[in-house]
Write an enzyme that holds these catalytic residues in place. Structure first.
Site, PDB file in Angstrom:
ATOM      1  CD  GLU A 213     -51.237 -32.513  90.346  1.00 23.59           C
ATOM      2  OE1 GLU A 213     -50.632 -33.317  89.616  1.00 23.59           O
ATOM      3  OE2 GLU A 213     -52.459 -32.296  90.225  1.00 23.59           O
TER       4      GLU A 213
ATOM      5  CD  GLU B  51     -54.377 -29.277  88.388  1.00 23.19           C
ATOM      6  OE1 GLU B  51     -54.728 -30.402  87.938  1.00 23.19           O
ATOM      7  OE2 GLU B  51     -53.200 -28.891  88.417  1.00 23.19           O
TER       8      GLU B  51
END
Length: 504
Positions: free
Chosen positions: A173, A292
């Site tokens: 991320e 995720e």
């Protein structure tokens, strides 16, 4: 009463149901590791501190692959801290979750746990505060047989044979301003490309995941993927996708339709990746690692972080999942299966305690949350080839997603056994009759109909005191006649319909 129809035909195949779609995620966050998978002194723990009750539930859950050690945590992590004698390991500040990291659990402990759990490890490297050399060092330590400083150090630390880790994430991320070592798409793309190229020089057999956007709502979404893939496409095997769905606002109609957003998200990432492939003349189609995903009451996170100082393994976002949340998770699994041709890996975040299907009490029991059940049953029965289904039925209006279908489905056909499993979600507030046309797979008989319904008690949760309050129940087994079958899907429910050959 409104009805829906569904036709099943083996000619409309999407692709195999890859076992890697049933992955999970273990991050050094909250009590996922310490008090979750690892708790020395617990009544069920072995000599290495691994909780036996959590291991048993992990196997029952059907987890295939586990991503480790993060997550946001990895962007400031020094992997060397987690190897060697535990007593010599340093205590560090973890900036991601504002905790003290003891490093009592590291690479060797995770790999031992993964072997005991029967899962494939998926390792992430730190491209936040570190770079090419540190990633290569970790790969050499983990995968090289011996005869070098780092591989011999692994052997000295107790692992004679290489770990042979095949899946590697190139950071986490890094589009997010909250990330330690946040980067622009160009900065990250260039670093990821150089890291990937060097890692494959060490071990050409590995598969690599480049960081996609941390969520679809990011202002840089799609442009981030396009720029990163322009740097990395020839070097990587997957682009990641992350998403969470927050039920905190009480908009039940919208949260039940969360899979509509996931479906569009996947389509957007595929389109962006294929655009780069066309632009650069690549024939190979890149896959998505949806590493995720979950339901998450995300609005509670800031309060959890703000109300304490630097401590070890605090309870963090230990959400109690409801019956509605379980239906949503089942629908998200349907969406991942429906894209089995382009989604090659998926990891529900996280495994224990932190927005997890498994909850524990330190020193006490472990139990299954409501969301445990759709994952476990899908992992158990989604074996074979995923079939495209085109259900016909009613729609309803939502604030977040507009007009959406009441019914969502996918089917999986096991050619070897002849078994067929249909997964179906009724997002509506009333029972939904479903007529199935099975003429494409003649001579099938119904085995069972399992349903997890939220209509009667949508806020019900599983707790230490009532660990089985929310579980799937057996419905009346439907009958099949001339290749047709009719079932009733309860309001707001996730369902498993299993069929087998008449002579099977």
């Amino acid at each position: 009463m409104r009805t829906a129809q569904l036709t099943i035909d083996p000619a409309f195949a999407i692709g195999p149901a890859d076992r890697r779609l049933f992955g999970s995620f273990v991050e050094h966050m909250g009590r996922c590791v310490y008090g979750g998978v690892y708790e020395p002194g617990h009544p069920t723990a072995d000599a290495r501190g691994l909780r036996g009750d959590v291991l048993e539930l992990t196997r029952e859950l059907g987890v295939s692959v586990v991503r480790y050690p993060g997550g946001n945590f990895v962007s400031g992590y020094r992997w060397e801290d987690g190897v060697g004698p535990v007593g010599d390991r340093p205590r560090r500040l973890d900036l991601a979750w504002k905790t003290i990291e003891t490093n009592a659990f590291g690479l060797h402990e995770f790999m031992t746990w993964a072997d005991e759990a029967g899962v494939e490890p998926m390792m992430a490297v730190n491209l936040g505060t570190r770079g090419v050399q540190e990633a290569c060092d970790l790969l050499e330590y983990a995968n090289h047989p011996g005869g070098t400083q780092l591989s011999d150090l692994r052997r000295k630390n107790g692992a004679e044979d290489p770990y042979a880790v095949r899946l590697w994430c190139l950071g986490n991320e890094l589009d997010g301003p909250w990330q330690v070592g946040h980067k622009t798409a160009d900065e990250y793309g260039r670093l990821a490309a150089e890291t990937a190229r060097a890692m494959k020089m060490i071990d050409p057999s590995i598969s690599l995941v480049a960081c996609g956007s941390s969520k679809r709502a990011m202002p840089t979404f799609a442009s981030w993927e396009a720029t990163v893939l322009e740097h990395t496409y020839e070097h990587v095997d997957y682009i990641s996708a992350h998403t969470y769905y927050d039920p905190s606002d009480g908009d039940r109609a919208s949260i039940l339709a969360s899979a509509v957003d996931m479906d569009s998200f996947i389509a957007d990432v595929i389109a962006t990746a294929d655009h780069v492939a066309a632009k650069q003349r690549h024939r190979r189609k890149l896959k998505i690692s949806f590493d995720e995903w979950n339901v998450w009451y995300e609005s509670r996170l800031k309060a959890d972080l703000d109300r304490r100082g630097w401590v070890e393994a605090p309870a963090l976002i230990e959400d109690d999942f409801t019956a509605v949340d379980a239906v949503v998770v089942g629908d998200l699994l349907i969406t991942l299966l429906r894209h089995a041709d382009r989604v090659g890996v998926a990891c529900q975040a996280q495994l224990a305690n932190v927005i997890a299907p498994i909850r524990t009490r330190t020193g006490g029991p472990a139990w299954r949350q409501s969301i445990f059940h759709p994952f476990a049953l899908t992992a158990r029965y989604a074996r074979g080839t995923v079939l495209r289904t085109e259900p016909v039925g009613p729609t309803y209006e939502t604030k977040r997603h507009g007009e959406v279908p009441v019914l969502d489905t996918v089917a999986v056909h096991d050619e070897e056994s002849g078994d067929l499993t249909v997964f179906a979600v009724n997002r509506g507030e009333t029972d939904l009759p479903l007529d199935l046309d099975l003429r494409g797979l003649p001579a099938l008989r119904a085995l069972e109909h399992l349903s997890l319904a939220a209509g009667d008690d949508p806020t019900a949760t599983n707790t230490e005191a009532e660990p089985d309050r929310v579980t799937p129940r057996e419905m009346n087994t439907p009958t099949t006649d001339s290749g047709r079958c009719s079932v009733l899907l309860p309001a707001a429910s996730w369902n498993v319909l299993r069929f087998a050959p008449v002579n099977g």
